[in-house]
Design a protein around this motif. Structure first.
Motif: not given
Length: 277
Positions: A223-247
């Protein structure tokens, strides 16, 4: 030396929740790093109808949780509303103050209770790492002092607080200190993301306790994954996951807001205890 007594209000209604685990970890780090004796007690508000007696504690953190923040005629709702009023009024008439931090669902409950604006259901569930913008008052907010503008926070909500009643805010001496991102191309009200309810009471629509591990755990929920892709699109979703550990993103927010709230509360409680000796 004065003891510090903390109450953690679990609003998850018996659902497993990453956020509450994070709140407990931040509270335990505060306990460990304090010279004073800090006690922590948990109350299961919605599932077991447990509620702290405000005289027995100094600091309260009330968590996020699932479901509709509008009243459904349950016993705990009355008890929670009385708890909010009790703390608010106690602080107006006592030298020793009580400190309360309200997160997401608790923030919505308080905003509805104090009739601060329109808390309605979003068109779609919002989940992700969002930019949060400081208002003019937010620029002066102690808890945001070391955060950039915008700063980043974890958002997880089916409801939103829009159309604030500014006269009511003024009447109660409350301030909006953060709002969601301005999107001029979308004709929608910007949601209120944080409120300074009083000197001692603060609340956020977002999750200041969230950390990257918890966020990645949450994304295992479809549900969370789908909500995130729906809100931001797949590209943004992948970018967010990638930037999760940014200081400078959610790690910074987690290290600042709740720890600063706890440190300030402790400082004021000890100062007050000294003055009363």
């Amino acid at each position: 030396m004065r003891d510090i007594r903390m109450a953690l209000l679990d609003m998850n209604n018996n659902q497993v929740n990453q956020g509450f685990k994070n709140i407990r970890e931040i509270s335990e780090a505060f306990q460990k790093n304090s010279e004073e004796n800090v006690s922590i007690k948990t109350f299961d508000v919605r599932h077991k109808n447990e509620m702290p007696n405000i005289e027995d504690f100094d600091i309260f953190i009330s968590s996020g949780g699932p479901g509709n923040p509008h009243r459904e005629g349950l016993e705990w709702e009355d008890r929670f509303a009385n708890f909010l009023d009790h703390i608010f009024e106690y602080n107006q008439h006592h030298e020793d103050k009580k400190y309360l931090f309200l997160i997401c669902h608790s923030f919505q409950l308080a905003s509805i209770h104090w009739k601060l604006g329109n808390i309605n259901k979003r068109k779609s569930y919002s989940f992700g790492v969002m930019p949060v913008h400081k208002t003019e008052e937010g620029e002066q907010e102690f808890l945001f002092k070391n955060l950039p503008d915008p700063f980043y926070a974890v958002d997880s909500r089916a409801f939103q607080f829009i159309e604030p009643d500014h006269e009511r805010f003024e009447e109660l001496g409350m301030k909006i200190v953060a709002i969601e991102k301005f999107r001029p191309h979308i004709n929608l009200e910007r949601a209120v993301m944080a409120v300074r309810f009083s000197e001692e009471i603060f609340g956020t629509q977002f999750h200041p306790e969230a950390n990257p591990e918890g966020m990645i755990e949450n994304l295992k929920d479809e549900k969370n994954k789908e909500a995130m892709i729906e809100n931001f699109g797949m590209e943004k979703y992948l970018e967010t996951v990638d930037r999760m550990n940014d200081e400078d993103k959610i790690i910074l927010t987690q290290a600042q807001i709740l720890p600063r709230f706890l440190d300030l509360a402790k400082k004021n409680i000890l100062k007050q205890a000294e003055a009363m000796v």
